[in-house]
Design a protein around this motif. Structure first.
Motif, PDB file in Angstrom:
ATOM      1  N   ARG A   1      33.000 -13.863 -11.417  1.00  0.00           N
ATOM      2  CA  ARG A   1      31.893 -13.178 -10.743  1.00  0.00           C
ATOM      3  C   ARG A   1      30.871 -12.655 -11.741  1.00  0.00           C
ATOM      4  NH1 ARG A   1      34.693  -9.718  -5.897  1.00  0.00           N
ATOM      5  NH2 ARG A   1      32.649  -8.688  -5.907  1.00  0.00           N
ATOM      6  N   ALA A   2      31.342 -12.186 -12.893  1.00  0.00           N
ATOM      7  CA  ALA A   2      30.420 -11.714 -13.923  1.00  0.00           C
ATOM      8  C   ALA A   2      29.528 -12.856 -14.407  1.00  0.00           C
ATOM      9  CB  ALA A   2      31.188 -11.105 -15.092  1.00  0.00           C
ATOM     10  N   TYR A   3      30.120 -14.022 -14.657  1.00  0.00           N
ATOM     11  CA  TYR A   3      29.324 -15.157 -15.124  1.00  0.00           C
ATOM     12  C   TYR A   3      28.350 -15.637 -14.045  1.00  0.00           C
ATOM     13  CZ  TYR A   3      31.236 -15.920 -19.757  1.00  0.00           C
ATOM     14  OH  TYR A   3      31.537 -15.779 -21.093  1.00  0.00           O
ATOM     15  N   ASN A   4      28.782 -15.610 -12.779  1.00  0.00           N
ATOM     16  CA  ASN A   4      27.886 -16.011 -11.695  1.00  0.00           C
ATOM     17  C   ASN A   4      26.649 -15.117 -11.635  1.00  0.00           C
ATOM     18  OD1 ASN A   4      29.482 -18.146 -10.901  1.00  0.00           O
ATOM     19  ND2 ASN A   4      30.544 -17.007  -9.298  1.00  0.00           N
ATOM     20  N   VAL A   5      26.872 -13.794 -11.729  1.00  0.00           N
ATOM     21  CA  VAL A   5      25.730 -12.877 -11.634  1.00  0.00           C
ATOM     22  C   VAL A   5      24.892 -12.930 -12.907  1.00  0.00           C
ATOM     23  CG1 VAL A   5      26.805 -10.749 -12.512  1.00  0.00           C
ATOM     24  CG2 VAL A   5      25.050 -10.615 -10.746  1.00  0.00           C
ATOM     25  N   MET A   6      25.511 -13.194 -14.063  1.00  0.00           N
ATOM     26  CA  MET A   6      24.727 -13.355 -15.293  1.00  0.00           C
ATOM     27  C   MET A   6      23.823 -14.579 -15.204  1.00  0.00           C
ATOM     28  SD  MET A   6      27.127 -12.164 -18.520  1.00  0.00           S
ATOM     29  CE  MET A   6      28.550 -13.166 -18.095  1.00  0.00           C
ATOM     30  N   GLU A   7      24.314 -15.639 -14.580  1.00  0.00           N
ATOM     31  CA  GLU A   7      23.477 -16.825 -14.378  1.00  0.00           C
ATOM     32  C   GLU A   7      22.274 -16.485 -13.508  1.00  0.00           C
ATOM     33  OE1 GLU A   7      23.468 -19.816 -15.499  1.00  0.00           O
ATOM     34  OE2 GLU A   7      25.386 -19.987 -16.568  1.00  0.00           O
ATOM     35  N   ARG A   8      22.505 -15.725 -12.443  1.00  0.00           N
ATOM     36  CA  ARG A   8      21.414 -15.344 -11.549  1.00  0.00           C
ATOM     37  C   ARG A   8      20.385 -14.499 -12.284  1.00  0.00           C
ATOM     38  NH1 ARG A   8      24.253 -12.352  -6.784  1.00  0.00           N
ATOM     39  NH2 ARG A   8      22.094 -11.850  -6.246  1.00  0.00           N
ATOM     40  N   MET A   9      20.848 -13.629 -13.180  1.00  0.00           N
ATOM     41  CA  MET A   9      19.960 -12.733 -13.913  1.00  0.00           C
ATOM     42  C   MET A   9      19.428 -13.359 -15.214  1.00  0.00           C
ATOM     43  SD  MET A   9      19.790 -10.137 -11.993  1.00  0.00           S
ATOM     44  CE  MET A   9      20.701  -9.726 -10.498  1.00  0.00           C
ATOM     45  N   GLU A  10      19.840 -14.607 -15.469  1.00  0.00           N
ATOM     46  CA  GLU A  10      19.385 -15.355 -16.643  1.00  0.00           C
ATOM     47  C   GLU A  10      19.753 -14.661 -17.952  1.00  0.00           C
ATOM     48  OE1 GLU A  10      15.231 -16.088 -16.104  1.00  0.00           O
ATOM     49  OE2 GLU A  10      15.538 -17.377 -14.361  1.00  0.00           O
ATOM     50  N   ILE A  11      20.987 -14.145 -18.005  1.00  0.00           N
ATOM     51  CA  ILE A  11      21.478 -13.506 -19.231  1.00  0.00           C
ATOM     52  C   ILE A  11      22.844 -14.065 -19.632  1.00  0.00           C
ATOM     53  CG2 ILE A  11      20.194 -11.326 -19.085  1.00  0.00           C
ATOM     54  CD1 ILE A  11      22.644 -10.135 -17.648  1.00  0.00           C
ATOM     55  N   ALA A  12      23.247 -15.206 -19.056  1.00  0.00           N
ATOM     56  CA  ALA A  12      24.561 -15.770 -19.381  1.00  0.00           C
ATOM     57  C   ALA A  12      24.683 -16.088 -20.871  1.00  0.00           C
ATOM     58  CB  ALA A  12      24.821 -17.017 -18.538  1.00  0.00           C
ATOM     59  N   HIS A  13      23.583 -16.466 -21.495  1.00  0.00           N
ATOM     60  CA  HIS A  13      23.609 -16.788 -22.925  1.00  0.00           C
ATOM     61  C   HIS A  13      23.813 -15.539 -23.785  1.00  0.00           C
ATOM     62  CE1 HIS A  13      19.525 -15.579 -22.037  1.00  0.00           C
ATOM     63  NE2 HIS A  13      19.230 -15.501 -23.336  1.00  0.00           N
ATOM     64  N   ARG A  14      23.747 -14.368 -23.171  1.00  0.00           N
ATOM     65  CA  ARG A  14      23.945 -13.109 -23.887  1.00  0.00           C
ATOM     66  C   ARG A  14      25.306 -12.483 -23.557  1.00  0.00           C
ATOM     67  NH1 ARG A  14      20.232 -12.225 -27.969  1.00  0.00           N
ATOM     68  NH2 ARG A  14      18.107 -12.597 -27.261  1.00  0.00           N
ATOM     69  N   ALA A  15      26.195 -13.221 -22.932  1.00  0.00           N
ATOM     70  CA  ALA A  15      27.444 -12.666 -22.421  1.00  0.00           C
ATOM     71  C   ALA A  15      28.257 -11.917 -23.467  1.00  0.00           C
ATOM     72  CB  ALA A  15      28.308 -13.776 -21.806  1.00  0.00           C
ATOM     73  N   ASN A  16      28.281 -12.417 -24.694  1.00  0.00           N
ATOM     74  CA  ASN A  16      29.112 -11.819 -25.740  1.00  0.00           C
ATOM     75  C   ASN A  16      28.322 -10.939 -26.708  1.00  0.00           C
ATOM     76  OD1 ASN A  16      31.553 -13.067 -24.844  1.00  0.00           O
ATOM     77  ND2 ASN A  16      30.816 -14.990 -25.713  1.00  0.00           N
TER      78      ASN A  16
END
Length: 253
Positions: free
Chosen positions: A148-163
């Motif tokens: 769910r965290a990765y899904n919402v990060m994709e929506r917010m366009e911050i998945a590349h900043r996950a770590n």
């Protein structure tokens, strides 16, 4: 878009007057004759006086007014961080004004997300961990939290900043993380307290567009703002002055 400003004493039934005993199934919450008085050393300060507000499921409402008019106090009461001195507060058909902190905390965790002006991210946690933190109250498994965290990060366009750590992000990116944290638990209501206050105009506009998209997807949003331009994103705005509702602006898009 055209605006019509309606004095509070001329609001028509079915627009913004509170539902009787919070019974309207379309109503997410209503405040009825609500007052908040702060007392210290024999001094009384009335922060909110006879507030009557109804917010329905799926609305986007902006609260405006000068500093000290009661906006933050109103948000704290709706967010169940404080109790009114008198009056009624109905949430999902339940009168919660007299509840203790433990009961209010349970309802808050299950229903309300917060977006703050200062982001309120935990510096020692990564972006993903900050977002997942909101799911720890909801008995979500580790695998589902990550998904769910990765899904919402994709929506917010911050998945590349996950770590990345919060200190490695710009102000706009930190606010995107804060928005993601607020929505990942799929709650009924988002309370946004000056969500663009620490951002430049471009990042502020991007955050407002994100909130608009969330609202279109069904999330109810109550936002405190000093910005008339950002209040225009809401479907209705409420002006406070000296702790009282002065006007409500109903918009046609």
């Amino acid at each position: 878009m055209s605006n019509t400003t309606t004095p509070i004493n001329e609001i028509q039934p079915g627009q913004t007057t509170p539902a009787v005993n919070g019974s309207n199934s379309e109503t997410l919450f209503s405040l009825e004759n609500l007052c908040k008085v702060f007392r210290s050393d024999n001094v009384e300060t009335t922060a909110l006086n006879n507030i009557n507000i109804e917010v329905k499921h799926g609305e986007f409402v902006a609260v405006m007014g000068p500093s000290g008019c009661g906006k933050s106090t109103l948000l704290n009461i709706v967010g169940m961080l404080d109790n009114p001195t008198s009056g009624a507060f109905w949430f999902n058909g339940e009168e919660v004004a007299g509840y203790g902190e433990n009961k209010l905390s349970e309802i808050r965790k299950q229903n309300i997300g917060f977006i703050f002006q200062s982001f309120n991210l935990i510096d020692e946690l990564t972006v993903r961990e900050n977002i997942e933190l909101a799911l720890l109250y909801h008995k979500v498994s580790a695998a589902e939290r990550k998904e769910r965290a990765y899904n919402v990060m994709e929506r917010m366009e911050i998945a590349h900043r996950a770590n990345h750590m919060p200190s490695q992000l710009s102000g706009g990116q930190q606010q995107r993380v804060a928005v993601a944290r607020a929505v990942v638990a799929r709650l009924h209501l988002i309370l946004a307290d000056e969500p663009t206050g620490n951002l430049d105009s471009q990042n502020g506009q991007e955050v407002m567009e994100m909130l608009t998209q969330l609202n279109k997807q069904g999330t109810t949003i109550l936002m405190v703002t000093h910005s008339p331009a950002h209040a225009e994103y809401a479907r209705r705005d409420i002006s406070l002055f000296d702790g009282e509702v002065l006007t409500e602006n109903l918009k046609k898009f």
